[in-house]
Design a protein around this motif. Structure first.
Motif, PDB file in Angstrom:
ATOM      1  N   ASP A   1       0.826  -1.214   0.000  1.00  0.00           N
ATOM      2  CA  ASP A   1       0.000   0.000   0.000  1.00  0.00           C
ATOM      3  C   ASP A   1       0.854   1.254   0.000  1.00  0.00           C
ATOM      4  N   ASN A   2       1.907   1.288   0.808  1.00  0.00           N
ATOM      5  CA  ASN A   2       2.742   2.484   0.890  1.00  0.00           C
ATOM      6  C   ASN A   2       3.560   2.695  -0.380  1.00  0.00           C
TER       7      ASN A   2
ATOM      8  N   LYS B   1       1.136   4.130  -2.826  1.00  0.00           N
ATOM      9  CA  LYS B   1       0.812   5.512  -2.457  1.00  0.00           C
ATOM     10  C   LYS B   1       1.874   6.481  -2.966  1.00  0.00           C
TER      11      LYS B   1
END
Length: 692
Positions: free
Chosen positions: A404-405, A408
């Motif tokens: 996810d990071n 992002k």
């Protein structure tokens, strides 16, 4: 073709001679300048021409222009940086750019240095030298002597290139590629590569010669054989079938050899497949010795095997055919992944971008360390196979925060990406990952198994079938169960039962319940009585009792004492089978063939039966080719070769991997000696390249 064809060769006879010639015949401009105390200006300016306008200087070597007021020190930097070894170049107006390029490339192949002979001439005065200095200079003088190398043997080069073409599954036209030809001419101008017509002609002759060797070796086998079938379609839309033969030799070593790669004529039905398969078996004279065939689960293959079974049974020869367990397992897994294919596509896109972007890789690795989400091998496996799919599930399951990071950060730089998974999607992946983990362990074990016998394969498949029954998604489980039931109905028979119980790790205890029956056991006993009870063979090495060694006789005597102490009578064949089945299975980590090697003296008749049945294959192809990225290269090779090259090249490649010699018209081409002749021509005897 005789021995005179393959002489000692050297691929690069000219390069070292040119460099050595420069060292021996040129004086160092740097050393001459120091001895005659010439100013630096005259040393550098003689490599520059004055432009017609008188306002600039032009480099003779690369035609780069400099202002007339440029300092000579900068001109010297230009020569040192752009033309290392410039002081060795010829001077004057006759010096051409072409000569400059060639000499510069040769010079750059070695570190720039002042030639030894020129350095010695620049020091007429006597100097006191230490012993290490004298030894160092002596070594330098020895290495500076030009080497005398024989001319390149064109046939040597072409034989080595032919091996490369076959090993890499490249078409004959590759040797007509202009860039390859130019590269070979650069190494040596005398090299002339064979035209594709000659390459094709020689390849076919090698195929014919090696095929005779394979045929002769199969006649020496004294056990039954099993075959496996593989199918694919090439870029020419031609359907091919490969036929591999499997057996266990007298030393209890599993062997296999590719018999042929054959075109299946249109309409590619069971009749066409049967005719091609029968022709292959007859060609190698093994049609009466084949015990089993493992096919690719296609209905046309089943029809072909049906016809072969009818023909062999009409001759009162035993024969069975079974589906490929690995392909069945692949279909089952694909059914389990059906509902998450859109999610897998999103994950695959993220994996592809991560693999192609080092910054994303570093970012993902950073976040896995921050969130303590394990250590990952990068780049990820993104091939189109089951191991890659499971790896994607693994990323979402074990490193969701890192993923996810990383996404992002990418979105902050490049904008939105459709890679982010919702909570519901993550939950679905998490549940499916837990369910499919035993499937992944099963395929991994099959891929790493040295000998996936029918018994061991059925043991794993039985566990998979139990998992299907426990799956909560009944709709998906229904499709998986249908595939499982179809496999059981076609794979479970008296022959596979016998093969399973003769695996010392399986026997009767670990065999699937649906396969274990009293009638199957009785049929196995009858087969044992009919084909093996009247034959005695000792110690499992294929030699008769009269041919046993003293050590083997002592071992047999020791076994006889053991049998007496166990109070088990071995006077009849049925007792031999009964005792084997009465003993507990060997540990699952046991090598089945090693077990039989050590116990064949206890079960001399049963071991003959084991050699026949343990050769039956549970899969029609190597599981690694089906479940891992290893199969990608095989698929590319199957797709790209033309009809004129497919069979010969694939068979020769496989035969060389199986240990057969590269044979051309009864002459063995020794590639190892050819390579040695290029690296150390003085040490290789000319006759060692060929073995008649």
């Amino acid at each position: 073709m005789g021995n005179s064809t393959l002489n000692d060769m050297t691929l690069l006879p000219g390069v070292d001679q040119i460099v050595a010639g420069l060292a021996a015949g040129s004086s160092s401009s740097g050393q001459e300048g120091k001895a005659k105390r010439k100013p630096l200006k005259s040393l550098y300016l003689k490599f520059f021409d004055t432009a017609p306008d008188g306002k600039s200087r032009i480099c003779k070597l690369c035609r780069k222009s400099y202002c007339m007021t440029t300092a000579t020190g900068n001109l010297g930097k230009h020569l040192n940086n752009r033309h290392p070894g410039y002081h060795q170049f010829p001077e004057g107006p006759s010096f051409t750019p072409q000569n400059t390029i060639h000499t510069t490339m040769i010079t750059r192949s070695k570190k720039p240095h002042v030639p030894v002979r020129a350095r010695a001439q620049a020091q007429p005065q006597v100097q006191i030298q230490t012993q290490p200095q004298i030894q160092a200079q002596a070594q330098v003088k020895v290495h500076s002597q030009p080497k005398t190398k024989p001319a390149v043997d064109i046939d040597h080069v072409n034989w080595l290139l032919l091996r490369w073409l076959i090993s890499s599954s490249l078409p004959p036209s590759t040797l007509e590629d202009n860039m390859l030809i130019d590269s070979c001419k650069y190494l040596n101008s005398s090299v002339r590569l064979w035209p594709k017509e000659k390459v094709q002609e020689i390849t076919l002759e090698v195929f014919r010669s090696m095929k005779e060797d394979v045929k002769a070796s199969l006649q020496c086998i004294n056990s039954r054989l099993s075959v496996t079938l593989g199918f694919w379609t090439s870029y020419e839309k031609i359907v091919y079938m490969s036929v591999k033969c499997h057996w266990i030799d007298e030393n209890w070593v599993s062997q296999k050899v590719l018999l042929g790669v054959c075109r299946i004529p249109y309409p590619c039905t069971g009749s066409e497949i049967f005719q091609v398969l029968r022709d292959v078996l007859v060609t190698y004279n093994i049609d009466s010795r084949v015990l089993a065939c493992t096919h690719n689960n296609d209905q046309h293959s089943i029809d072909a095997c049906n016809e072969l079974e009818r023909e062999l049974k009409s001759r009162e020869l035993p024969f069975c055919y079974i589906p490929c367990a690995a392909r069945t397992l692949k279909v089952i897994i694909e059914a389990g992944l059906e509902n998450v294919k859109p999610i897998l596509s999103k994950i695959r896109e993220f994996i592809l971008q991560t693999n192609s972007n080092q910054e994303m890789m570093d970012d993902f690795k950073h976040w896995t360390e921050v969130y303590q989400e394990g250590s990952w091998k990068l780049p990820f496996d993104n091939s189109a196979n089951w191991s890659s799919d499971y790896n994607m599930l693994d990323v979402v399951k074990k490193a969701p925060n890192a993923m996810d990071n990383t996404i992002k950060k990418v979105e902050e730089i490049f904008g939105p990406r459709d890679w982010v998974l919702s909570s519901a999607e993550k939950s679905m992946i998490d549940s499916l990952h837990s369910y499919l983990e035993p499937f992944f362990k099963t395929t991994t074990n099959l891929c790493n198994c040295k000998l996936p016998t029918v018994g061991l394969v059925f043991f794993f498949m039985d566990h998979v079938f139990e998992l299907i029954d426990m799956y909560h998604d009944k709709k998906t489980a229904s499709g998986m169960s249908k595939t499982a039931d179809n496999f059981i109905s076609k794979a479970y028979n008296i022959y596979t039962f016998t093969a399973a119980i003769l695996d010392p790790r399986i026997k009767g205890e670990l065999i699937p319940e649906t396969l274990k029956s009293t009638s199957n056991l009785e049929d196995a006993r009858n087969h044992f009585f009919r084909d093996h009870s009247n034959t005695f063979q000792a110690v499992g090495n294929g030699h008769s009792a009269q041919g046993t060694t003293e050590e083997a006789g002592a071992f047999s005597f020791a076994e006889e004492i053991i049998r007496k102490r166990r109070r088990v009578s071995m006077t009849t064949a049925v007792d031999e089978l009964s005792q084997y089945l009465a003993e507990p299975p060997a540990p699952i980590s046991t090598d089945a063939l090693e077990w039989w090697r050590g116990h064949s003296s206890r079960y001399p008749r049963l071991s003959l039966m084991a050699r026949d049945f343990l050769a039956i294959q549970g899969t029609s192809m190597d599981p690694e080719e089906l479940f891992t990225s290893k199969g990608d290269n095989f698929h590319k090779q199957h797709y790209c070769l033309p009809l004129s090259s497919m069979q010969a090249r694939m068979c020769i490649k496989s035969w060389m991997q199986s240990g057969y010699h590269f044979n051309f018209q009864s002459t063995i081409i020794d590639f190892e000696s050819l390579v040695k002749s290029a690296t150390a021509p003085g040490d290789v005897d000319d006759s060692s390249h060929l073995h008649n």
